[in-house]
Design a protein around this motif. Sequence first.
Motif, PDB file in Angstrom:
ATOM      1  N   PRO A 255     122.617  -0.722  90.608  1.00 29.42           N
ATOM      2  CA  PRO A 255     123.403  -0.494  92.441  1.00 29.42           C
ATOM      3  C   PRO A 255     124.449   0.154  91.292  1.00 29.42           C
ATOM      4  CG  PRO A 255     122.597  -2.470  92.653  1.00 29.42           C
ATOM      5  CD  PRO A 255     121.890  -2.578  91.539  1.00 29.42           C
ATOM      6  N   GLN A 256     125.545  -0.196  91.012  1.00 25.22           N
ATOM      7  CA  GLN A 256     126.329   0.442  90.336  1.00 25.22           C
ATOM      8  C   GLN A 256     126.277   1.401  89.594  1.00 25.22           C
ATOM      9  OE1 GLN A 256     124.599  -2.007  88.606  1.00 25.22           O
ATOM     10  NE2 GLN A 256     124.883  -2.611  87.108  1.00 25.22           N
ATOM     11  N   THR A 257     125.179   1.742  89.222  1.00 24.52           N
ATOM     12  CA  THR A 257     124.569   3.426  88.012  1.00 24.52           C
ATOM     13  C   THR A 257     124.327   4.397  89.391  1.00 24.52           C
ATOM     14  OG1 THR A 257     122.814   3.147  87.704  1.00 24.52           O
ATOM     15  CG2 THR A 257     124.614   1.490  86.517  1.00 24.52           C
ATOM     16  N   ASP A 258     124.392   3.668  90.856  1.00 24.63           N
ATOM     17  CA  ASP A 258     123.545   5.004  91.274  1.00 24.63           C
ATOM     18  C   ASP A 258     124.032   6.401  91.547  1.00 24.63           C
ATOM     19  OD1 ASP A 258     121.396   3.341  91.960  1.00 24.63           O
ATOM     20  OD2 ASP A 258     122.430   2.395  94.114  1.00 24.63           O
ATOM     21  N   PHE A 259     125.553   5.791  91.889  1.00 26.34           N
ATOM     22  CA  PHE A 259     126.368   7.602  91.948  1.00 26.34           C
ATOM     23  C   PHE A 259     125.825   8.666  90.456  1.00 26.34           C
ATOM     24  CE2 PHE A 259     130.058  10.237  91.826  1.00 26.34           C
ATOM     25  CZ  PHE A 259     129.731  10.953  93.249  1.00 26.34           C
ATOM     26  N   ASN A 260     126.252   8.513  89.810  1.00 27.04           N
ATOM     27  CA  ASN A 260     125.994   8.344  88.854  1.00 27.04           C
ATOM     28  C   ASN A 260     124.579   9.062  88.171  1.00 27.04           C
ATOM     29  OD1 ASN A 260     128.903   8.749  87.837  1.00 27.04           O
ATOM     30  ND2 ASN A 260     128.576   6.884  86.852  1.00 27.04           N
ATOM     31  N   PHE A 261     123.902   8.198  88.717  1.00 25.10           N
ATOM     32  CA  PHE A 261     122.446   8.682  88.053  1.00 25.10           C
ATOM     33  C   PHE A 261     122.131   9.805  89.849  1.00 25.10           C
ATOM     34  CE2 PHE A 261     117.945   6.928  89.237  1.00 25.10           C
ATOM     35  CZ  PHE A 261     117.582   8.310  88.784  1.00 25.10           C
ATOM     36  N   PHE A 262     123.387   9.490  90.324  1.00 25.77           N
ATOM     37  CA  PHE A 262     122.207  10.161  91.325  1.00 25.77           C
ATOM     38  C   PHE A 262     122.712  12.155  91.155  1.00 25.77           C
ATOM     39  CE2 PHE A 262     123.862  13.354  95.423  1.00 25.77           C
ATOM     40  CZ  PHE A 262     122.895  13.045  95.874  1.00 25.77           C
ATOM     41  N   LEU A 263     124.083  12.323  90.653  1.00 26.91           N
ATOM     42  CA  LEU A 263     124.780  12.962  90.179  1.00 26.91           C
ATOM     43  C   LEU A 263     123.968  13.867  89.384  1.00 26.91           C
ATOM     44  CD1 LEU A 263     127.493  15.317  90.660  1.00 26.91           C
ATOM     45  CD2 LEU A 263     128.382  14.128  88.997  1.00 26.91           C
ATOM     46  N   ILE A 264     123.641  13.301  88.282  1.00 30.16           N
ATOM     47  CA  ILE A 264     122.648  13.645  86.828  1.00 30.16           C
ATOM     48  C   ILE A 264     121.614  14.679  87.047  1.00 30.16           C
ATOM     49  CG2 ILE A 264     122.507  11.826  86.007  1.00 30.16           C
ATOM     50  CD1 ILE A 264     123.204  13.548  82.620  1.00 30.16           C
ATOM     51  N   TYR A 265     121.300  13.930  88.238  1.00 32.48           N
ATOM     52  CA  TYR A 265     119.450  13.384  88.531  1.00 32.48           C
ATOM     53  C   TYR A 265     119.728  14.973  89.432  1.00 32.48           C
ATOM     54  CZ  TYR A 265     115.295  14.098  92.335  1.00 32.48           C
ATOM     55  OH  TYR A 265     114.805  14.205  92.397  1.00 32.48           O
ATOM     56  N   THR A 266     120.162  15.025  90.078  1.00 32.58           N
ATOM     57  CA  THR A 266     120.734  16.145  90.865  1.00 32.58           C
ATOM     58  C   THR A 266     121.107  17.358  89.939  1.00 32.58           C
ATOM     59  OG1 THR A 266     121.724  15.272  93.382  1.00 32.58           O
ATOM     60  CG2 THR A 266     122.123  17.393  92.939  1.00 32.58           C
ATOM     61  N   MET A 268     120.135  18.185  87.011  1.00 26.65           N
ATOM     62  CA  MET A 268     118.793  18.122  86.393  1.00 26.65           C
ATOM     63  C   MET A 268     117.733  19.034  87.331  1.00 26.65           C
ATOM     64  SD  MET A 268     115.537  15.755  84.838  1.00 26.65           S
ATOM     65  CE  MET A 268     115.238  15.425  86.427  1.00 26.65           C
ATOM     66  N   SER A 269     117.730  18.702  88.663  1.00 25.72           N
ATOM     67  CA  SER A 269     116.680  19.374  89.661  1.00 25.72           C
ATOM     68  C   SER A 269     116.839  20.462  89.660  1.00 25.72           C
ATOM     69  CB  SER A 269     117.026  18.439  90.663  1.00 25.72           C
ATOM     70  OG  SER A 269     116.374  17.099  91.021  1.00 25.72           O
ATOM     71  N   LEU A 270     118.569  21.115  89.938  1.00 23.65           N
ATOM     72  CA  LEU A 270     118.813  22.401  90.334  1.00 23.65           C
ATOM     73  C   LEU A 270     118.089  22.923  88.958  1.00 23.65           C
ATOM     74  CD1 LEU A 270     122.279  21.739  91.487  1.00 23.65           C
ATOM     75  CD2 LEU A 270     120.310  22.829  92.565  1.00 23.65           C
ATOM     76  N   ALA A 271     118.649  22.159  87.769  1.00 23.32           N
ATOM     77  CA  ALA A 271     118.226  23.205  86.620  1.00 23.32           C
ATOM     78  C   ALA A 271     116.537  23.807  86.616  1.00 23.32           C
ATOM     79  CB  ALA A 271     118.857  22.900  85.455  1.00 23.32           C
ATOM     80  N   CYS A 272     115.754  22.898  86.817  1.00 25.43           N
ATOM     81  CA  CYS A 272     114.810  23.162  86.836  1.00 25.43           C
ATOM     82  C   CYS A 272     113.646  23.760  87.772  1.00 25.43           C
ATOM     83  CB  CYS A 272     113.649  21.748  87.019  1.00 25.43           C
ATOM     84  SG  CYS A 272     113.923  19.734  85.882  1.00 25.43           S
ATOM     85  N   ILE A 273     114.648  23.458  89.196  1.00 23.84           N
ATOM     86  CA  ILE A 273     114.281  24.473  90.378  1.00 23.84           C
ATOM     87  C   ILE A 273     115.020  26.114  89.864  1.00 23.84           C
ATOM     88  CG2 ILE A 273     114.622  25.336  92.339  1.00 23.84           C
ATOM     89  CD1 ILE A 273     115.324  22.514  93.224  1.00 23.84           C
ATOM     90  N   PHE A 329     119.049  15.580  80.864  1.00 22.09           N
ATOM     91  CA  PHE A 329     119.482  14.903  81.492  1.00 22.09           C
ATOM     92  C   PHE A 329     119.194  13.550  81.237  1.00 22.09           C
ATOM     93  CE2 PHE A 329     116.494  12.111  83.776  1.00 22.09           C
ATOM     94  CZ  PHE A 329     117.466  11.140  85.097  1.00 22.09           C
ATOM     95  N   LEU A 330     117.987  13.166  79.976  1.00 22.15           N
ATOM     96  CA  LEU A 330     117.948  11.930  79.458  1.00 22.15           C
ATOM     97  C   LEU A 330     119.451  11.329  78.485  1.00 22.15           C
ATOM     98  CD1 LEU A 330     115.816   9.461  78.520  1.00 22.15           C
ATOM     99  CD2 LEU A 330     115.322  10.868  76.834  1.00 22.15           C
TER     100      LEU A 330
END
Length: 381
Positions: A255-266, A268-273, A329-330
């Motif tokens: 849970p302590q990493t959720d915000f950072n994970f969400f940011l970099i995931y977003t 990556m999602s934008l880059a993929c889209i 992303f990785l």
Amino acid sequence: MIREWKRIFSIPNFYVVLLVIPPIIFLFYGFIYQKQFAKELPMAVWDEDQSSVSRTLTDMMEHNEFIQFTQTVYSNAEIEKLMQEGKIFGAVHFPKNLESDAKKNHQSNITLYTNGAYLVPAKMIYKGAAEVIIKGGLAVVLQKAEKQGMPAEKANTLVQPIKLNTTTLYNPDFNYQMYLTPGLITVGLQMALIVAAVLILNLEFKRNTIDELLQISTSSSQIVIGKMLAHLCISWILFVLVAYVVFPVYELGKPQTDFNFFLIYTLMSLACIGIGIMLSAISNNLLFVTDVALFFTSPAFVFSGFTFPRWAMPWYDQFYADIMPYTHFLDGFIKLYFMELPLSYATPEIVKLLVFIGVTFPLSILLFQKKINQYLKENRA
């Protein structure tokens, strides 16, 4: 954006790729590694000495979590045959006169066989057996020194003047589920997002809905941004599924990493889209752009450096890795999720993902606007 939402939930090409397959794959990946550790790997023992030393070493190995003796053999040929049949992953050979050589201060060679075709089990067997054999050899020397009247403390220092202490960080138990499941899930997300995104624009032509779309807007920027937002929302649904369902089910949540994970995931999602929409804007050939997307994303896990360091790859493989969003992303994901570092440590990766976004979306808008203008010109004519 609303229109694209309706299309995502009504067109099988979209909802199967984005909403049906990913949850199944995510849960399946975690299920593969539910045991978390590869323990009790079957091994054979070839004991020509039949002494107290060889039996003691065999017992010590048997107590190691990685090793389980399931076969007794009497030759090299038997070891090779059992390995070929897949019945063992390794074997140990204790030569004749092992104990007597040790008592006479003569060196004796114990042979450890591992199957290099199965790289990970081979390394685990080596790790477990080497620890036991080294300890056994030191114990023999220590026992001799003590019998000669040397104090135990001094004998121990003499036998092992330098002691190695190892500390493994971030995945100290070598938990396969913790190591592989997040990586496989996130590479699966990249594939789903890109494959779905390549359909975004050219499906309009394939399904003859382009006129309906152009009645809403003839601005490619509005069309691309609206569709992008719809697919980004879907990617957030997938993030919730991963972070708050799949990870907790397999005890991978942090849970302590959720915000950072969400940011970099977003990002990556934008880059993929962005990559998918750009490919969709380049060609109306649905089969061609889908093949390109699959060809582009399929080797992402291999080239990303997750299982083999990128710096050791040839330059052209490194270049290929660099043009995939998942690679960057990785790198950021490992820092932010596994190592639980502050967001600032992932700045290089964030910048690279922003470059993907900054290049693909403007190109998509320019290319698709050209298509719109051409289409309107042909239809007016």
